[in-house]
Each structure stands twice: as C-alpha cells, then as structure tokens.
Design a protein around this motif. Structure first.
Motif, PDB file in Angstrom:
ATOM      1  N   ALA A 153       0.830  -1.202   0.000  1.00 27.00           N
ATOM      2  CA  ALA A 153       0.000   0.000   0.000  1.00 27.00           C
ATOM      3  C   ALA A 153       0.867   1.256   0.000  1.00 27.00           C
ATOM      4  CB  ALA A 153      -0.929   0.001   1.210  1.00 27.00           C
ATOM      5  N   LEU A 154       1.926   1.243   0.784  1.00 20.61           N
ATOM      6  CA  LEU A 154       2.833   2.396   0.830  1.00 20.61           C
ATOM      7  C   LEU A 154       3.542   2.585  -0.516  1.00 20.61           C
ATOM      8  CD1 LEU A 154       4.374   1.932   4.389  1.00 20.61           C
ATOM      9  CD2 LEU A 154       2.809   3.744   3.672  1.00 20.61           C
ATOM     10  N   ALA A 155       3.898   1.466  -1.143  1.00 21.21           N
ATOM     11  CA  ALA A 155       4.542   1.549  -2.460  1.00 21.21           C
ATOM     12  C   ALA A 155       3.559   2.115  -3.490  1.00 21.21           C
ATOM     13  CB  ALA A 155       5.027   0.167  -2.897  1.00 21.21           C
ATOM     14  N   TRP A 156       2.290   1.725  -3.374  1.00 19.36           N
ATOM     15  CA  TRP A 156       1.268   2.259  -4.277  1.00 19.36           C
ATOM     16  C   TRP A 156       1.129   3.761  -4.106  1.00 19.36           C
ATOM     17  CZ3 TRP A 156      -3.258   4.950  -3.868  1.00 19.36           C
ATOM     18  CH2 TRP A 156      -4.113   4.943  -4.982  1.00 19.36           C
ATOM     19  N   LEU A 157       1.114   4.229  -2.867  1.00 19.19           N
ATOM     20  CA  LEU A 157       1.022   5.662  -2.595  1.00 19.19           C
ATOM     21  C   LEU A 157       2.215   6.408  -3.167  1.00 19.19           C
ATOM     22  CD1 LEU A 157      -0.299   5.815   1.072  1.00 19.19           C
ATOM     23  CD2 LEU A 157      -1.427   6.746  -0.947  1.00 19.19           C
ATOM     24  N   LYS A 158       3.371   5.837  -2.988  1.00 17.94           N
ATOM     25  CA  LYS A 158       4.599   6.471  -3.488  1.00 17.94           C
ATOM     26  C   LYS A 158       4.543   6.622  -5.012  1.00 17.94           C
ATOM     27  CE  LYS A 158       9.543   5.539  -3.839  1.00 17.94           C
ATOM     28  NZ  LYS A 158      10.630   4.587  -3.509  1.00 17.94           N
ATOM     29  N   LYS A 159       4.011   5.610  -5.692  1.00 17.81           N
ATOM     30  CA  LYS A 159       3.955   5.629  -7.150  1.00 17.81           C
ATOM     31  C   LYS A 159       2.902   6.620  -7.665  1.00 17.81           C
ATOM     32  CE  LYS A 159       1.698   2.430  -9.360  1.00 17.81           C
ATOM     33  NZ  LYS A 159       1.241   1.133  -9.933  1.00 17.81           N
ATOM     34  N   ASN A 160       1.797   6.744  -6.932  1.00 22.55           N
ATOM     35  CA  ASN A 160       0.669   7.512  -7.453  1.00 22.55           C
ATOM     36  C   ASN A 160       0.527   8.925  -6.896  1.00 22.55           C
ATOM     37  OD1 ASN A 160      -0.958   5.589  -9.264  1.00 22.55           O
ATOM     38  ND2 ASN A 160      -0.574   4.336  -7.463  1.00 22.55           N
ATOM     39  N   THR A 161       1.268   9.245  -5.857  1.00 22.44           N
ATOM     40  CA  THR A 161       1.203  10.597  -5.300  1.00 22.44           C
ATOM     41  C   THR A 161       1.514  11.677  -6.337  1.00 22.44           C
ATOM     42  OG1 THR A 161       1.616   9.960  -3.004  1.00 22.44           O
ATOM     43  CG2 THR A 161       2.279  12.168  -3.648  1.00 22.44           C
ATOM     44  N   PRO A 162       2.542  11.498  -7.193  1.00 24.24           N
ATOM     45  CA  PRO A 162       2.820  12.530  -8.209  1.00 24.24           C
ATOM     46  C   PRO A 162       1.638  12.772  -9.151  1.00 24.24           C
ATOM     47  CG  PRO A 162       4.703  11.073  -7.970  1.00 24.24           C
ATOM     48  CD  PRO A 162       3.581  10.453  -7.194  1.00 24.24           C
ATOM     49  N   LYS A 163       0.838  11.730  -9.413  1.00 21.87           N
ATOM     50  CA  LYS A 163      -0.325  11.893 -10.295  1.00 21.87           C
ATOM     51  C   LYS A 163      -1.363  12.800  -9.638  1.00 21.87           C
ATOM     52  CE  LYS A 163       0.327   7.251 -12.220  1.00 21.87           C
ATOM     53  NZ  LYS A 163      -0.248   5.905 -12.379  1.00 21.87           N
ATOM     54  N   ALA A 164      -1.564  12.592  -8.336  1.00 17.35           N
ATOM     55  CA  ALA A 164      -2.509  13.444  -7.618  1.00 17.35           C
ATOM     56  C   ALA A 164      -1.979  14.869  -7.523  1.00 17.35           C
ATOM     57  CB  ALA A 164      -2.761  12.871  -6.217  1.00 17.35           C
ATOM     58  N   ALA A 165      -0.668  14.991  -7.283  1.00 22.78           N
ATOM     59  CA  ALA A 165      -0.059  16.318  -7.148  1.00 22.78           C
ATOM     60  C   ALA A 165      -0.107  17.100  -8.452  1.00 22.78           C
ATOM     61  CB  ALA A 165       1.388  16.176  -6.671  1.00 22.78           C
ATOM     62  N   SER A 166      -0.056  16.394  -9.578  1.00 20.27           N
ATOM     63  CA  SER A 166      -0.033  17.059 -10.884  1.00 20.27           C
ATOM     64  C   SER A 166      -1.399  17.584 -11.306  1.00 20.27           C
ATOM     65  CB  SER A 166       0.468  16.084 -11.957  1.00 20.27           C
ATOM     66  OG  SER A 166      -0.496  15.060 -12.188  1.00 20.27           O
ATOM     67  N   GLY A 167      -2.451  17.160 -10.581  1.00 18.25           N
ATOM     68  CA  GLY A 167      -3.800  17.575 -10.957  1.00 18.25           C
ATOM     69  C   GLY A 167      -4.482  16.610 -11.908  1.00 18.25           C
ATOM     70  N   ALA A 168      -3.801  15.512 -12.232  1.00 17.12           N
ATOM     71  CA  ALA A 168      -4.378  14.528 -13.149  1.00 17.12           C
ATOM     72  C   ALA A 168      -5.550  13.786 -12.509  1.00 17.12           C
ATOM     73  CB  ALA A 168      -3.300  13.530 -13.586  1.00 17.12           C
ATOM     74  N   TRP A 169      -5.571  13.703 -11.173  1.00 15.64           N
ATOM     75  CA  TRP A 169      -6.663  13.071 -10.446  1.00 15.64           C
ATOM     76  C   TRP A 169      -7.523  14.144  -9.788  1.00 15.64           C
ATOM     77  CZ3 TRP A 169      -4.339   8.285  -7.440  1.00 15.64           C
ATOM     78  CH2 TRP A 169      -3.841   7.365  -8.383  1.00 15.64           C
ATOM     79  N   LYS A 170      -8.750  13.791  -9.436  1.00 16.67           N
ATOM     80  CA  LYS A 170      -9.656  14.735  -8.795  1.00 16.67           C
ATOM     81  C   LYS A 170      -9.377  14.875  -7.303  1.00 16.67           C
ATOM     82  CE  LYS A 170     -13.424  13.959 -12.078  1.00 16.67           C
ATOM     83  NZ  LYS A 170     -14.822  13.502 -12.259  1.00 16.67           N
ATOM     84  N   ILE A 171      -8.501  14.043  -6.789  1.00 17.62           N
ATOM     85  CA  ILE A 171      -8.111  14.118  -5.387  1.00 17.62           C
ATOM     86  C   ILE A 171      -6.732  14.758  -5.296  1.00 17.62           C
ATOM     87  CG2 ILE A 171      -7.089  11.803  -5.420  1.00 17.62           C
ATOM     88  CD1 ILE A 171      -7.996  11.469  -2.523  1.00 17.62           C
ATOM     89  N   GLY A 172      -6.530  15.605  -4.311  1.00 20.84           N
ATOM     90  CA  GLY A 172      -5.240  16.254  -4.153  1.00 20.84           C
ATOM     91  C   GLY A 172      -4.238  15.365  -3.437  1.00 20.84           C
ATOM     92  N   SER A 173      -2.963  15.633  -3.647  1.00 16.20           N
ATOM     93  CA  SER A 173      -1.926  14.829  -3.010  1.00 16.20           C
ATOM     94  C   SER A 173      -1.938  14.993  -1.497  1.00 16.20           C
ATOM     95  CB  SER A 173      -0.554  15.226  -3.557  1.00 16.20           C
ATOM     96  OG  SER A 173      -0.287  16.597  -3.274  1.00 16.20           O
ATOM     97  N   ASP A 174      -2.474  16.145  -1.036  1.00 15.58           N
ATOM     98  CA  ASP A 174      -2.477  16.394   0.400  1.00 15.58           C
ATOM     99  C   ASP A 174      -3.495  15.540   1.157  1.00 15.58           C
ATOM    100  OD1 ASP A 174      -4.460  17.753  -0.915  1.00 15.58           O
ATOM    101  OD2 ASP A 174      -4.560  19.374   0.556  1.00 15.58           O
ATOM    102  N   VAL A 175      -4.449  14.909   0.452  1.00 13.15           N
ATOM    103  CA  VAL A 175      -5.438  14.074   1.129  1.00 13.15           C
ATOM    104  C   VAL A 175      -5.396  12.618   0.682  1.00 13.15           C
ATOM    105  CG1 VAL A 175      -7.020  15.988   1.563  1.00 13.15           C
ATOM    106  CG2 VAL A 175      -7.239  14.666  -0.536  1.00 13.15           C
ATOM    107  N   LEU A 176      -4.602  12.314  -0.321  1.00 11.13           N
ATOM    108  CA  LEU A 176      -4.573  10.953  -0.854  1.00 11.13           C
ATOM    109  C   LEU A 176      -4.191   9.937   0.221  1.00 11.13           C
ATOM    110  CD1 LEU A 176      -4.786   8.981  -3.204  1.00 11.13           C
ATOM    111  CD2 LEU A 176      -2.408   9.512  -3.797  1.00 11.13           C
ATOM    112  N   THR A 177      -3.143  10.236   0.978  1.00 13.91           N
ATOM    113  CA  THR A 177      -2.696   9.307   2.029  1.00 13.91           C
ATOM    114  C   THR A 177      -3.772   9.121   3.089  1.00 13.91           C
ATOM    115  OG1 THR A 177      -0.392   9.933   1.700  1.00 13.91           O
ATOM    116  CG2 THR A 177      -0.928   8.866   3.771  1.00 13.91           C
ATOM    117  N   LYS A 178      -4.426  10.210   3.451  1.00 19.49           N
ATOM    118  CA  LYS A 178      -5.472  10.124   4.479  1.00 19.49           C
ATOM    119  C   LYS A 178      -6.647   9.278   4.001  1.00 19.49           C
ATOM    120  CE  LYS A 178      -7.683  13.038   7.937  1.00 19.49           C
ATOM    121  NZ  LYS A 178      -7.850  14.417   8.452  1.00 19.49           N
TER     122      LYS A 178
END
Length: 301
Positions: free
Chosen positions: A263-288
């Motif tokens: 799960a942590l590895a998944w977060l590490k891989k996908n956090t940049p996608k959230a941070a870039s705005g490509a996802w509707k969820i922000g990187s600041d809440v993805l982990t939560k």
C-alpha cells in the motif's frame, strides 16, 4: 536543540552543505514514520534511480548546436538547433533532461565557472541527418545545460526543506520534540499528516497545506463499497480498484499501522499523479483517504 530546529538553522545558513542537511531530514522523517519522505531524501542524497520519477524542479531545458558540411567544401559551424526540430525528430526527452544526480553532484555542477555544462549528444547526429539543413551532412551536435539551472535545483530543495519544517511545526507539533535521544511516536493520523505535507511541498507548489476532512463510508469486508468510496473521494476507477485489491491482499496489521508495504509503495507511485492535478483528489489528502479506506474495510474503525 530539537532536530527540526537544527534543520531550520542549517538551511538558513549560507555555509551548510545541502547534502548534510538532508541527512538530518532523513533521520527526522524516520522518527516521524513517513516512508515517502524518507525515500525522497534518500534519492536526493544518493541520486534518483532510472525507474524513479523525478520532481518537476529536477527537469531542466537543454539547448543544442550543430556542425554541418555541404557541397563544394561549404559548412555551417556551431549553429543553434531549434528545440522544435529536436523534439520532432528525436523526442522531448532530449530537450527536457531529468537530473538524476545526487544533490552533492548538483551542487558541484552549480559551481561551474563558465556557466555551461556539456552533455553527450552524439546519438542526435544520425537522427538529424538531412532534417535540419536538407542535403547537408550533420557532423556533430553539442548539447549544453546552464549551471544556473543547477543552482535553481539546489535552491528549490532548500525552499522545500524549509517549507516542510514550517508546516510540520504548525500541523504536527510533536515534530518539534524530536531529538537524537528523544524519538517521538506519532499516531496514524500524525504520520498521514507528515506525508501529506511532504506531498504538497515536494510535488506541489510550495504553498500552505490545508487540513482536509475525509468522509468515507465503507462496509467492512465489502470490496465494492471500498471501490465506490474511493472513486467518490476522487480516485480514478482503475486506481481505486488497484488499491482495493492491495488492501484485500495485504490486510492492515493494526490501527497504528493500517498500510502495509504494498500500500505504501502504491502511494509512493501515485502521489505525483494526484499532485499534478491529473486526479480529482489532491496529493495532500490521498494518504489520508487510503488510510481511512484500509481501516474501514478491515473493520478497525
């Protein structure tokens, strides 16, 4: 003095080497339980491997000049090559270089006196034959980087470290209590907050991090309700399914450690996608959101 205060003092000093400051940041990250932050510091100090994404601040422009020979002994020496042609006949990879070297190497490159750094561009000779000057032979291509761009990388890392410590001080007060002899044990929400702050300061703009309220409704053991809740929270459906499968396969150990290695590895891989705005969820809440989903699905909350 607390470890966080030592980092702040060092990062504001003109004499402290960034590589040494990062070692303290890595220890602080370890004490605060943020594996993504630890990984970032590790990559900055040791260099980014070829399979790791680099932050945007480590992508810099490359300019090219070439030499051509034509009929009757004519020639063109050291002529600039438009970036458009490089990208058209080679790829954008050639005009936007990912700087993977360690921060110590970047600092050394930033000290280059003439301000110009050369890179091997010999492979472009074949790719550009007859495509810049028709019927002229390309004999050589030189790529250059600016040492100013290297200094900007150094400054970006310094700014992010300072912003990181400021936000930790505001949102995770226990972080100020960490010393070499006094490790602090954070609750899961505290560790999630640390990772959220890291995501925003490293992959997003260096701006204030706002706390986010996460409301999920997942029935324990119900895979469909977990996927649906993740999609409602802003994850793409494929990503939601992928994460849900990980949680089913890798059940949380406890409330204190709801996310396993996968799960942590998944977060590490996908956090940049959230941070870039490509996802509707922000990187600041993805982990939560991920943490809350794991707890609810496993019946721990």
């Amino acid at each position: 003095m607390s470890l966080l205060r030592e980092i702040q003092k060092a990062v504001l000093s003109d004499d402290a080497e960034l590589s040494r400051i990062l070692l303290k940041v890595r220890l602080l990250a370890s004490r605060l339980g943020s594996e993504p932050l630890e990984d970032w510091v590790k990559y900055e100090t040791e260099g980014y491997p070829s399979d790791a994404d680099v932050p945007d601040y480590r992508v810099i422009s490359v300019t090219y000049r070439g030499t051509w020979s034509g009929p009757f002994g004519s020639g063109i020496q050291n002529a600039p090559i438009p970036s458009y042609l490089i990208e058209k006949h080679a790829s954008k990879v050639w005009t936007h270089r990912k700087v993977r070297e360690s921060i110590a190497s970047v600092e050394e490159l930033a000290r280059t006196k003439d301000g110009i750094l050369s890179i091997d561009a010999s492979n472009l000779i074949l790719l550009l034959q007859g495509k810049v000057y028709e019927d002229w032979a390309c004999n050589g291509v030189t790529g250059t980087l600016s040492s100013v761009a290297m200094r900007e990388i150094v400054q970006s890392v310094r700014s992010r470290i300072l912003e990181l410590t400021i936000e930790l001080e505001k949102r995770v007060p226990q972080a100020v209590e960490v010393t070499l002899d006094n490790p602090v044990s954070l609750k899961p929400e505290g560790e999630a907050a640390v990772t959220q702050i890291y995501n925003q300061t490293v992959y997003g703009n260096v701006t204030h991090v706002h706390a986010a309220q996460v409301n999920l409704s997942i029935t324990a053991g119900d895979w469909d309700s977990m996927v649906g809740a993740l999609v409602d929270a802003g994850l793409p459906k494929d990503a939601a399914k992928e994460f849900a499968e990980i949680i089913v396969d890798e059940k949380p150990e406890s409330v204190e450690k709801p996310l396993g290695k996968k799960a942590l590895a998944w977060l590490k891989k996908n956090t940049p996608k959230a941070a870039s705005g490509a996802w509707k969820i922000g990187s600041d809440v993805l982990t939560k959101v991920a943490t809350e989903a794991a707890l609810q699905y496993s019946g721990l909350k």
